[in-house]
Design a protein around this motif. Structure first.
Motif, PDB file in Angstrom:
ATOM      1  N   MET A 288      -0.102  -5.293   2.283  1.00 33.81           N
ATOM      2  CA  MET A 288       0.898  -4.798   3.503  1.00 33.81           C
ATOM      3  C   MET A 288       0.767  -3.534   3.762  1.00 33.81           C
ATOM      4  N   GLU A 289       0.072  -3.329   5.014  1.00 38.06           N
ATOM      5  CA  GLU A 289       0.076  -1.852   5.396  1.00 38.06           C
ATOM      6  C   GLU A 289       1.231  -1.326   6.092  1.00 38.06           C
ATOM      7  N   ASP A 290       2.197  -2.142   6.827  1.00 34.12           N
ATOM      8  CA  ASP A 290       3.498  -1.724   7.338  1.00 34.12           C
ATOM      9  C   ASP A 290       4.501  -2.868   7.175  1.00 34.12           C
ATOM     10  N   GLY A 291       5.733  -2.601   6.904  1.00 38.50           N
ATOM     11  CA  GLY A 291       6.577  -3.467   6.908  1.00 38.50           C
ATOM     12  C   GLY A 291       7.210  -3.472   5.378  1.00 38.50           C
ATOM     13  N   LEU A 292       7.058  -2.396   4.622  1.00 40.43           N
ATOM     14  CA  LEU A 292       7.684  -2.558   3.299  1.00 40.43           C
ATOM     15  C   LEU A 292       9.056  -2.746   3.391  1.00 40.43           C
ATOM     16  N   HIS A 293       9.836  -1.945   4.033  1.00 37.97           N
ATOM     17  CA  HIS A 293      11.387  -2.008   4.178  1.00 37.97           C
ATOM     18  C   HIS A 293      11.663  -3.317   4.570  1.00 37.97           C
ATOM     19  N   ARG A 294      11.036  -3.877   5.549  1.00 35.53           N
ATOM     20  CA  ARG A 294      11.637  -5.301   5.991  1.00 35.53           C
ATOM     21  C   ARG A 294      11.167  -6.486   4.973  1.00 35.53           C
ATOM     22  N   ALA A 295      10.215  -6.109   4.032  1.00 33.95           N
ATOM     23  CA  ALA A 295      10.074  -7.065   2.930  1.00 33.95           C
ATOM     24  C   ALA A 295      11.134  -6.969   1.834  1.00 33.95           C
ATOM     25  N   VAL A 296      11.193  -5.762   1.737  1.00 33.01           N
ATOM     26  CA  VAL A 296      12.555  -5.641   0.523  1.00 33.01           C
ATOM     27  C   VAL A 296      13.759  -6.112   0.961  1.00 33.01           C
ATOM     28  N   ARG A 297      14.161  -5.918   2.419  1.00 34.89           N
ATOM     29  CA  ARG A 297      15.373  -6.429   2.725  1.00 34.89           C
ATOM     30  C   ARG A 297      15.294  -7.885   2.748  1.00 34.89           C
TER      31      ARG A 297
ATOM     32  N   VAL B 218      -1.357 -10.767  10.463  1.00 35.22           N
ATOM     33  CA  VAL B 218      -2.455 -10.813   9.303  1.00 35.22           C
ATOM     34  C   VAL B 218      -3.837 -10.740  10.177  1.00 35.22           C
ATOM     35  N   LEU B 219      -4.509  -9.596   9.637  1.00 31.62           N
ATOM     36  CA  LEU B 219      -5.841  -8.949  10.140  1.00 31.62           C
ATOM     37  C   LEU B 219      -6.823  -9.304   9.081  1.00 31.62           C
ATOM     38  N   VAL B 220      -7.773 -10.363   9.300  1.00 33.46           N
ATOM     39  CA  VAL B 220      -8.869 -10.413   8.481  1.00 33.46           C
ATOM     40  C   VAL B 220     -10.068  -9.341   8.527  1.00 33.46           C
ATOM     41  N   MET B 221     -10.444  -8.888   7.414  1.00 33.56           N
ATOM     42  CA  MET B 221     -11.528  -8.087   7.587  1.00 33.56           C
ATOM     43  C   MET B 221     -12.812  -8.511   6.433  1.00 33.56           C
ATOM     44  N   THR B 222     -13.792  -8.160   6.855  1.00 34.07           N
ATOM     45  CA  THR B 222     -15.027  -8.491   5.810  1.00 34.07           C
ATOM     46  C   THR B 222     -15.041  -7.657   4.786  1.00 34.07           C
TER      47      THR B 222
ATOM     48  N   HIS C 124       2.709  -5.722   8.847  1.00 31.77           N
ATOM     49  CA  HIS C 124       1.179  -5.675   9.174  1.00 31.77           C
ATOM     50  C   HIS C 124       0.474  -5.993   7.666  1.00 31.77           C
ATOM     51  N   VAL C 125      -0.362  -7.050   7.838  1.00 28.15           N
ATOM     52  CA  VAL C 125      -1.011  -7.321   6.527  1.00 28.15           C
ATOM     53  C   VAL C 125      -2.391  -7.644   6.877  1.00 28.15           C
TER      54      VAL C 125
ATOM     55  N   THR D  54       0.705  -1.190  -0.177  1.00 28.71           N
ATOM     56  CA  THR D  54      -0.004  -0.033   0.094  1.00 28.71           C
ATOM     57  C   THR D  54       0.772   1.380   0.081  1.00 28.71           C
ATOM     58  N   LYS D  55       2.060   1.300   0.027  1.00 32.55           N
ATOM     59  CA  LYS D  55       3.125   2.268  -0.463  1.00 32.55           C
ATOM     60  C   LYS D  55       3.895   2.145  -1.757  1.00 32.55           C
ATOM     61  N   SER D  56       4.271   2.905  -2.422  1.00 35.31           N
ATOM     62  CA  SER D  56       4.891   3.007  -3.755  1.00 35.31           C
ATOM     63  C   SER D  56       6.145   3.586  -3.666  1.00 35.31           C
TER      64      SER D  56
END
Length: 116
Positions: A71-80, A93-97, A61-62, A38-40
């Protein structure tokens, strides 16, 4: 391709979770190629910082919404992780209806999970 997609916004409704509420969700392994970010924009100084998670959560945070994983938070960790040839990271992981109600933390094996 590292991620399934890249957005510059959150397409799902606001869930209103605080950092403390996120921390109650147990982390699990999540495949990077199934996540839509969710961040470019990636800040290189944060990517290379040794203490980049010092003030935040150690886990990404997904949000699972409408059968997609954002992915709401953690882009830098994911790229690393991707730069280290890893195909998955640990995330909460949070599930939303579909109407935007946070129902629960995702549990069990799901399509996004897989070996690192």
């Amino acid at each position: 391709m590292i991620f399934k997609g890249v957005l510059d916004e959150r397409p799902y409704p606001d869930h209103g979770l605080t950092l403390k509420e996120w921390s109650a969700i147990p982390p699990r392994l999540v495949r990077l190629d199934r996540i839509i970010t969710t961040k470019s924009v990636l800040a290189l100084d944060r990517l290379l910082a040794d203490d980049s998670t010092f003030y935040g959560d150690l886990f990404a945070h997904v949000v699972q919404w409408k059968n997609e994983w954002y992915m709401e938070d953690g882009l830098h960790r994911a790229v690393r992780a991707a730069l280290r040839q890893r195909t998955a990271i640990h995330a909460r992981v949070l599930v939303m209806t579909t109407d935007g109600v946070a129902v629960a933390a995702a549990t069990g094996r799901a399509a996004v999970e897989g070996p690192a």
